[in-house]
Design a protein around this motif. Sequence first.
Motif, PDB file in Angstrom:
ATOM      1  N   THR A 103       1.074  -1.542  -0.419  1.00  7.96           N
ATOM      2  CA  THR A 103      -0.130   0.263  -0.111  1.00  7.96           C
ATOM      3  C   THR A 103       1.336   1.203  -0.310  1.00  7.96           C
ATOM      4  O   THR A 103       2.054   1.391   0.843  1.00  7.96           O
ATOM      5  CB  THR A 103      -1.218   0.085   1.382  1.00  7.96           C
ATOM      6  N   HIS A 157      -3.817   7.184  -3.379  1.00 12.28           N
ATOM      7  CA  HIS A 157      -3.823   5.432  -2.981  1.00 12.28           C
ATOM      8  C   HIS A 157      -3.483   4.372  -3.677  1.00 12.28           C
ATOM      9  O   HIS A 157      -4.768   4.095  -4.344  1.00 12.28           O
ATOM     10  CB  HIS A 157      -4.354   5.627  -1.288  1.00 12.28           C
ATOM     11  N   ARG A 177      -3.054   0.089  -4.018  1.00 15.87           N
ATOM     12  CA  ARG A 177      -2.371  -0.856  -2.952  1.00 15.87           C
ATOM     13  C   ARG A 177      -2.450  -1.989  -4.284  1.00 15.87           C
ATOM     14  O   ARG A 177      -3.388  -1.991  -5.173  1.00 15.87           O
ATOM     15  CB  ARG A 177      -3.386  -1.417  -2.311  1.00 15.87           C
TER      16      ARG A 177
END
Length: 460
Positions: free
Chosen positions: A109, A120, A122
Amino acid sequence: MRNARRYPMLLAIAISLAACIPQKKPLPPEVTLQPPEQWRATSEPASSVRSDWWRNFNDPQLTRLVETALQHNTDVLAAISRVDAAREQIALARSALFPSANASVGTQTSRSLGTLGIAHTRSVQPELQVAYELDVWGRLQTLEQAARLQYQASRTDRDAVLLTVASTTAQAYITLLSLDAQLQVTRETAESRLGALRVAEDRAGEGYTSELELTQAQSEYEAAMQMIPQLQQAIRRQENAIQVLTGALPAQVTRGLQFQQLQPPRVPGVLPSELLRRRPDVARAEQQLAASDLTLDARRDEFLPQVQLSGSIGRLYVNSLNYDPVKIWSLGSSILAPIFTAGRLEAQVNIATAQRDQAAYAYRAAALNAFADVENALSGVTLYAEQIERIRARRQTLARSLEIARDRYRSGYSSYLDELDAQRNLFNLDLAAVQVRESQLNNVISLYQALGGGWVPKAE
């Protein structure tokens, strides 16, 4: 084309490194052993030995104790556990011959600042990894063979423990019966001396004997009585020892035959040339020697290159991307050839050579002890029988001497010292007779053990 190029290069590396492999040293000449042509002592004609040889004593209680010990003795149970561990060592060595596969899942992440603001990301990456070492030179197979020999050695070690436990339990039981017989002799002697003491008291009361003779009779009676609790304590200790051998808590041990009823069974003979194949301890030493020799070969093979194959396959999932998961994979191979190890490989070979030689000396020691055990037990069969015959003849003489001394004392022709000496000699001889017979019976058990107890190697 790659394989065609790779194997000639591997062969060239192997040839160049083969010259660096230390030469395998032969076994020391001191380990050679030539069995004798015949035994020094007289032996019976060669025949088979029963595996349940303890039944030859025809004592059901002896049989029960021995067979209970073979099932519940802690040394036996520990030896069985060592066999289980050695069996798993074979599986461990065999596993190196097959590829290894591992599954892994990696996640990551991250948070970053870009032109569009904070992002973000991941990612998830499941992967299957496979590795395999090609056993080009047979090193791994050699280690597996060594593990199998160690397993066989552990099985023969278990059989040696079984033979030792059976012999120890049988000898402990015979010693217990011997202590019972010694206690009986002591009680009979104390009763006889009590009768002599009453005669001395009557004679002292009538003035026919001195106070000194009376005190001497009292002292001899108390000396016999003093031995009774000593023997009772020895019996109690022996019973507890037998219970521990059978894996039970201390308790009273049931008797079977009386000590006088036990007869030494006839033990078959074994040719010296066959002895080394009939003893589990010698077979164990031989198998350990063979295993250490294979381990030495494997250590020498470590100078040659090791070929490793590896591969992996998986998928990559990224939540910030708008396309399907990406399939990822890799294939590879490597050749690991030792160039400089600062003497580590040479030291390992030297250590393996020394351990191989130690195993060879251990085998020679086991063989020498086997021949010595049989010789000692065979000589005891004849010599103990001769001792017992001499004791019987001497007891008749001492019994007659005691009768004469008692008659002369009560007739007033001699002092009480003559009767005391005759009593002591006869008492000591009766105790010695029981102890020699105990040694005779235990020597037969030692001979069974020295001959391997009817042991037969079991196939894996």
